[in-house]
Write a protein that holds these residues in place. Structure first.
Motif, PDB file in Angstrom:
ATOM      1  N   GLY A  69     -17.699  -1.947  18.260  1.00 19.34           N
ATOM      2  CA  GLY A  69     -16.459  -2.138  17.541  1.00 19.34           C
ATOM      3  C   GLY A  69     -15.519  -0.964  17.667  1.00 19.34           C
ATOM      4  O   GLY A  69     -14.708  -0.695  16.797  1.00 19.34           O
ATOM      5  N   LEU A 119     -12.314   0.912  18.974  1.00 20.44           N
ATOM      6  CA  LEU A 119     -10.983   0.593  19.482  1.00 20.44           C
ATOM      7  C   LEU A 119     -10.445   1.797  20.258  1.00 20.44           C
ATOM      8  O   LEU A 119     -10.950   2.899  20.112  1.00 20.44           O
ATOM      9  N   PRO A 120      -9.374   1.604  21.071  1.00 20.27           N
ATOM     10  CA  PRO A 120      -8.748   2.767  21.713  1.00 20.27           C
ATOM     11  C   PRO A 120      -8.249   3.749  20.645  1.00 20.27           C
ATOM     12  O   PRO A 120      -8.125   3.380  19.475  1.00 20.27           O
ATOM     13  N   ARG A 121      -7.919   4.966  21.055  1.00 16.58           N
ATOM     14  CA  ARG A 121      -7.375   5.997  20.174  1.00 16.58           C
ATOM     15  C   ARG A 121      -8.334   6.349  19.029  1.00 16.58           C
ATOM     16  O   ARG A 121      -7.919   6.639  17.905  1.00 16.58           O
ATOM     17  N   TYR A 173     -13.605  -0.666  14.176  1.00 15.38           N
ATOM     18  CA  TYR A 173     -13.507  -1.826  13.294  1.00 15.38           C
ATOM     19  C   TYR A 173     -14.881  -2.441  13.073  1.00 15.38           C
ATOM     20  O   TYR A 173     -15.809  -2.184  13.827  1.00 15.38           O
ATOM     21  N   TYR A 214     -11.842  -6.710  19.556  1.00 21.94           N
ATOM     22  CA  TYR A 214     -11.617  -6.001  20.824  1.00 21.94           C
ATOM     23  C   TYR A 214     -12.803  -6.084  21.776  1.00 21.94           C
ATOM     24  O   TYR A 214     -12.650  -6.235  22.985  1.00 21.94           O
ATOM     25  N   LEU A 215     -14.000  -5.977  21.182  1.00 27.45           N
ATOM     26  CA  LEU A 215     -15.209  -5.875  21.998  1.00 27.45           C
ATOM     27  C   LEU A 215     -15.405  -7.075  22.932  1.00 27.45           C
ATOM     28  O   LEU A 215     -15.911  -6.923  24.036  1.00 27.45           O
TER      29      LEU A 215
END
Ligand code: ZN
Lengths: 439, 145
Positions: A53, A55-57, A61, B14-15
């Motif tokens: 989970g 995320l970029p930067r 999540y 996202y994953l």
């Protein structure tokens, strides 16, 4: 903030973007960093490591509760402490039914627990009339101005409870929340919802009633147990309802952390139908080839000649069409509907069964709990399949013969071997039937 | 496909983008030689604050993207009423080439990548923003229509 918007935050956790500071509510970060690589979601308490989970930067999540809207390090959770803005002293209960002595005792116990703010296990066999036993307790809490919730892990149960409670508490506005409803969240004194939906609450309820605590997906799901804990106020009452309490609940009772009320007999005073094992070798091969197997033929012949309706449980969805074909071929005049958990017409089909328009349902385990269908017999095909726990088998057996007119439903368990689960279920039912009703 | 994009882009999971990655990554690497620059359509600031990822890049996160476009959608829209139609269309373009890349576009062939094709406006805006700096050829692909 206008009052209507504010209400959304009472005892709830609302997702707000991190740069939103305009709200007059308590803010907590969506995700807490525990150490270098581990994080915890503040809505469902699930811990996860950096990679899952991510995320970029460097944001993260939670994937566990994402169905309810994503919690990430990009958001805050906003809450306003539950203000109990309800009228006190109103008696909403209009239900006129009669409780048996045993039911009355349980009903009184619930009121005691509400007054003493302790938790209680209501151990009642299926068909014991659990819902009716709750009415007086719920009415009592409402009168005190308490916020009340009835939660179940199963959507079907919530959908069935809603109209019954509306009918019994006519002046009260009730909100029903589950993943399949379009009903919008409203701030109401009584909430009926799935245990998943409880994740959206924080310290909301004075009285929280959890039905079928041992049912999937609640059983063994840490996040949902956390939700039950979180949704209730620190001071309050949680009532657990079940026919088959798990070891954790039984331990809590033993240690004195949980009071217990027993209701071993069904509301009409008759016993639970006992499971009859019917060995049937090679049934799956037969139905795959389009042949009926003897146990199924005998069961249907009996139903036909006695004009009794029935449920046939099937362990796997893929077996439904095969068995449906075989039955339609051999018993063309019996009206049956196959139904499974992903069937979009599930509720309509259950309704057809309830109204008597079909003779029987062919179903996967999803109907095993909560749905009330009077006067039926049951055949469990492949009862030795490992998807049937002993608790599930007891629940399924409890479906049979749920009425005063015909309390003695047949329950047949077709299997190739007698599993430990089958034996445990049989023993549990016998034990409950031997128990004396203490009045 | 619809379910995938719903879970990936709108729910923000996202994953699962990387389940797509293998196919897209392989494909992009196959055509890498035909272009000087392979550019993803950018997302604006507020999307960074809510979704937290560029949905095009996230479909092949390991690919060597030329992430040289930026989007400032909200800033431009504020002054819309002051402009004539033509100006508005020009001003309405939310995309800009980031400063340090502007002098690298002359005579270059470029591939633009977007996730879902909707009206074509997005791709036209991106094309206009790049064209100003003397690109030789601009092509585009979308992953689904
Ligand atoms: Zn979570």
């Amino acid at each position: 903030m206008v009052e209507d918007d504010k209400e959304q935050f009472y005892g709830r956790e609302i997702i707000l973007s991190r740069d939103n500071h305009s709200f007059e509510c308590d803010l907590r970060p969506g995700v807490t960093k525990l150490d270098n690589s581990r994080y915890q979601c503040n809505r469902c308490a699930t811990k996860f490591v950096y990679q899952s989970g991510l995320l970029p930067r460097n944001e993260v999540y939670c994937r566990n509760c994402i169905q309810l809207g994503r919690i990430s390090s990009l958001v805050n959770l906003g809450t306003i402490a539950e203000p109990n803005k309800f009228k006190k002293g109103v008696d909403y209960l209009a239900w006129q039914g009669q409780l048996t002595n045993a039911q009355q005792r349980c009903s009184r116990n619930i009121i005691e627990s509400i007054n003493q703010q302790n938790n209680r296990l209501l151990w009642a066999v299926t068909g014991a009339g659990k819902t009716e036993m709750l009415f007086e307790g719920v009415a009592h809490a409402l009168k005190l101005g308490h916020r009340v919730c009835i939660a179940s892990p199963r959507v079907d149960v919530c959908i069935e409870l809603f109209p019954r409670l509306q009918a019994s508490f006519p002046g009260l506005e009730i909100v029903l929340l589950h993943g399949k409803t379009e009903m919008k969240y409203r701030y109401r004194q009584l909430t009926i919802c799935t245990t998943h939906q409880l994740l959206r609450f924080r310290g909301a309820f004075d009285l929280l009633i959890v039905d079928e605590v041992d049912a999937f997906p609640l059983a063994g799901n840490a996040a949902l147990h956390f939700a039950i804990h979180k949704a209730r106020k620190l001071q309050g009452t949680t009532i657990y309802l079940t026919a088959t309490p798990d070891q954790k609940l039984l331990n809590d009772v033993k240690n004195g952390d949980l009071s217990v009320s027993y209701l071993p007999r069904r509301f009409h005073g008759f016993k639970l139908p006992e499971i009859m094992v019917k060995l049937s070798f090679g049934w799956e091969k037969k139905i795959t080839k389009g042949y009926i197997f003897p146990v199924l033929r005998r069961f249907l012949q009996l139903q036909k000649s006695n004009k009794r309706r029935f449920l046939i449980f099937v362990p796997r969805i893929r077996q439904l069409p095969l068995i449906h074909n075989v039955i339609s071929k051999k018993f063309p005049d019996l009206k049956i509907e196959p139904v499974h958990s992903k069937d979009p017409q599930r509720h309509e089909k259950v309704q057809l069964m309830r109204s008597g328009e079909v003779d029987g349902l062919l179903t996967t385990t999803i109907l095993e709990r909560g749905v009330t269908l009077p006067k039926i017999d049951i055949l469990i095909i492949g009862s030795d399949d490992n998807i049937y726990s002993s608790a599930a088998l007891v629940q399924i057996a409890g479906r049979a013969g749920r009425s005063k007119e015909r309390p003695d439903g047949n329950v047949w368990a077709a299997c190739e071997v007698r599993t430990k689960q089958i034996n445990t279920a049989i023993a549990q039912i016998k034990k409950m039937n031997r128990m004396k009703v203490e009045d | 496909m619809k379910d995938f994009f719903n879970q990936y882009k709108f729910m923000g999971d996202y994953l699962i983008g990387s389940t797509f990655a293998i196919t897209l990554y392989t494909y992009l690497n196959q055509i890498r030689d035909q272009f000087d620059l392979i550019i993803p359509i950018p997302i604006d600031k507020s999307t960074w604050l809510t979704r937290g990822f560029n949905q095009v890049v996230g479909l092949a996160p390991k690919f060597d993207w030329n992430d040289i476009l930026v989007s400032n959608r909200s800033d431009n829209q504020k002054h819309q009423y002051q402009n004539s139609r033509i100006e508005r269309i020009a001003r309405n373009n939310p995309f800009q080439v980031c400063e340090e890349s502007r002098n690298k576009l002359r005579e270059k062939s470029v591939l633009l990548v977007d996730d879902i094709y909707t009206t074509g406006t997005t791709l036209r805006h991106a094309r206009d923003a790049l064209h100003k700096y003397g690109t030789k050829r601009i092509e585009s692909i979308t992953l689904c229509r």
